[in-house]
Design a protein around this motif. Sequence first.
Motif, mmCIF file in Angstrom:
data_model
loop_
_atom_site.group_PDB
_atom_site.id
_atom_site.type_symbol
_atom_site.label_atom_id
_atom_site.label_comp_id
_atom_site.label_asym_id
_atom_site.label_seq_id
_atom_site.Cartn_x
_atom_site.Cartn_y
_atom_site.Cartn_z
ATOM 1 N N GLU B 146 0.823 -1.217 0.000
ATOM 2 C CA GLU B 146 0.000 0.000 0.000
ATOM 3 C C GLU B 146 0.856 1.265 0.000
ATOM 4 O O GLU B 146 1.849 1.347 0.745
ATOM 5 C CB GLU B 146 -0.890 -0.024 1.250
ATOM 6 C CG GLU B 146 -1.667 1.269 1.469
ATOM 7 C CD GLU B 146 -2.552 1.222 2.717
ATOM 8 O OE1 GLU B 146 -2.697 0.145 3.321
ATOM 9 O OE2 GLU B 146 -3.071 2.289 3.083
ATOM 10 N N ASP B 179 -4.488 3.257 -1.597
ATOM 11 C CA ASP B 179 -5.271 3.953 -0.572
ATOM 12 C C ASP B 179 -5.515 5.370 -1.067
ATOM 13 O O ASP B 179 -4.584 6.190 -1.098
ATOM 14 C CB ASP B 179 -4.516 3.943 0.762
ATOM 15 C CG ASP B 179 -5.345 4.540 1.888
ATOM 16 O OD1 ASP B 179 -6.039 5.550 1.645
ATOM 17 O OD2 ASP B 179 -5.279 4.024 3.018
ATOM 18 N N ASN B 182 -4.813 8.046 1.441
ATOM 19 C CA ASN B 182 -3.380 8.315 1.569
ATOM 20 C C ASN B 182 -2.869 9.162 0.404
ATOM 21 O O ASN B 182 -1.991 10.006 0.596
ATOM 22 C CB ASN B 182 -2.584 7.004 1.641
ATOM 23 C CG ASN B 182 -2.756 6.304 2.982
ATOM 24 O OD1 ASN B 182 -3.366 6.842 3.899
ATOM 25 N ND2 ASN B 182 -2.224 5.098 3.085
ATOM 26 N N HIS B 210 -8.246 1.309 -0.454
ATOM 27 C CA HIS B 210 -8.599 1.756 0.897
ATOM 28 C C HIS B 210 -9.261 3.121 0.835
ATOM 29 O O HIS B 210 -8.815 4.006 0.092
ATOM 30 C CB HIS B 210 -7.347 1.902 1.767
ATOM 31 C CG HIS B 210 -6.999 0.686 2.541
ATOM 32 N ND1 HIS B 210 -5.871 0.605 3.315
ATOM 33 C CD2 HIS B 210 -7.640 -0.503 2.689
ATOM 34 C CE1 HIS B 210 -5.811 -0.580 3.890
ATOM 35 N NE2 HIS B 210 -6.868 -1.287 3.520
ATOM 36 N N HIS B 225 -7.709 7.975 10.415
ATOM 37 C CA HIS B 225 -8.746 6.927 10.304
ATOM 38 C C HIS B 225 -9.806 7.067 11.396
ATOM 39 O O HIS B 225 -10.222 6.078 11.998
ATOM 40 C CB HIS B 225 -8.144 5.514 10.422
ATOM 41 C CG HIS B 225 -7.169 5.178 9.352
ATOM 42 N ND1 HIS B 225 -6.519 3.973 9.318
ATOM 43 C CD2 HIS B 225 -6.738 5.879 8.271
ATOM 44 C CE1 HIS B 225 -5.709 3.930 8.256
ATOM 45 N NE2 HIS B 225 -5.826 5.087 7.618
ATOM 46 N N GLU B 252 -11.347 1.963 6.270
ATOM 47 C CA GLU B 252 -10.578 1.853 7.525
ATOM 48 C C GLU B 252 -11.124 2.879 8.515
ATOM 49 O O GLU B 252 -11.221 4.066 8.202
ATOM 50 C CB GLU B 252 -9.102 2.179 7.269
ATOM 51 C CG GLU B 252 -8.424 1.288 6.263
ATOM 52 C CD GLU B 252 -6.960 1.683 6.076
ATOM 53 O OE1 GLU B 252 -6.707 2.707 5.414
ATOM 54 O OE2 GLU B 252 -6.092 0.967 6.615
HETATM 55 FE FE FE2 Z 1 -4.715 2.310 4.225
#
Ligand code: FE2
Lengths: 283, 287
Positions: B146, B179, B182, B210, B225, B252
């Motif tokens: 990730e 993600d 992210n 994600h 998160h 998440e």
């Molecule tokens: Fe993640």
Amino acid sequence: MESESPQLDRIERWMLAAVTHPNGAAEGLRTPEALSLLPEAARDLENVVLPSKNMSSEERLQVYANMYYWRLIDILFEEHKTTHHILGADLFCDLARDYLHRHPSRSKNLALLGSSFPAYLAEEAWDVPHRDFVVEVARLERATEEVFDALRSPSIDKEELAAIPPESWADAKLEFIPATRLLSFKYPVNAYVQAVKDGEEPEVPEPAPSWVLLYRHDWRVWRSDLTRPQAILLESLRRGDSLGEALAHTASQPGIDGDALAADVGGWFQKWTGLDLIRSILV
Amino acid sequence: MTIPNRWGLPDLGLGMGLRTVHYQHILEHWPSIDWFEIISENYIDTEGRPIWYLDQIAERYPIVMHGVSMSIGSTDPIDVPFLKKLKALAERVNAVWLGDHVCWTGVAGINGHDLYPVPYNEESLRHMVDRIRIAQDILERPLVLENPSTYLTFRSSTISEPEFIARMAEESDCALLLDVNNVYVTCRNHDLDPNEYLEGFPYDRVVQIHLAGHTDKGTHCIDTHDDHVIDEVWELYRRVMAEAGNRATLLEWDDKIPQFEVVHDEVRKAERFRQAATASEEAGHGI
Ligand SMILES: [Fe+2]
């Protein structure tokens, strides 16, 4: 051995030294270790870490330093809520930070992070109020974590137990399941821990010996108070004494009534086997 | 357009991170969620309650393993016993895949328990590619790595993060977890454009997405998160679904975790973007 990726190795060691310093990254990058790895960072951090539009290089590095202590102190707090209650948030955080600095995590397993915390409080921490009591509370909390994660093992079944001939009991040796701990204290630690859990504000108690059996049942950890004869008997059995030896040893202790012990011991065993604490009996 | 992943790993639908506070709810209601992702480390080195719950949940739902301490970018020796524990857990819960992050978490035997960035340059690339290959050999399956949230950039970086990840994946033949939160957080922190970041991202290696919430500090964002997914991140998700096609998608939520249904509702919001992806694909066929 020289790393096959020397620049990466230097930058990782340097960054970890900087972000794990208890006084922050700015101080961390001036430690002898950090200076030996990347001296140019101490001259001007922008040589190593770029600034962003909104943040200086130092502020960006400090984000990691903040997270390091914030995250790991929180884990120690979750494990040691009663210790935290006694010490108060500020002192607990200061001690946890000092502990993490002296005993950084060497395992991927976060459950081991606090494994030396009670010993640290006992031997290394600066002036801890009510130190003896606090250390005992921390020991109970730490043992609770260990029992929570302990290995599974089947306990002895009722038929196997019933099959042991009465004349063999005196020579029988007991093996307990891994998810148990027997703890002896100089203070009434369990009563205090329970009172805090119940939302009370108990005073730090006067010394009074106490014994606690920790065990796992339905995947939860339970704390059971023991009497002194129960604790002496269990301790003797855990050391590997036979039941006969353990009973004789317990009865020989000052203040213990041998007749009462003989009358009670059957009931105790019924309870302990009912809690699935005994793994096997060697006869 | 859809770009299948090169392993043919399935689109598992919409999943949630399995968290302690929801164990009881799951066992009582067996909710209609497509799959769960676990933090691998929470289930190794313990034989207590977590694994007791997981064994039951794994009987009913597909499980994906997502770790936080493989430290694939570290210069410490590879932790082979740890990889073997991961492999054993993957077999135990019949994990559909397992992965970790493009990062390091400790060095010199000390673990910082955080996702630290490597400088994105040729040396780091060689280092990570070699280690991913070794890990994949031990695990006997592709690693799903990730893109992390990062808070600093090194002067010694010579390659952009998405390019580094693309080359790393290509050369090590690993899979990727994209993600999108992210991507947003990292781009905010490094004054980059998230849409540019996604330009040319190797979707053929992406098997999972994600989604998450984060904390906006004004000067930077932290990947906490602990909240709902923001609109800008949903937009990135919409784009990836439109360009890559549907992928196993996971929400998440790790801090200030609300009730199961709140998290479940949040991940279900992804449905409309997935349907939109299918619609545009069909429109494409019609032309
Ligand atoms: Fe993640």
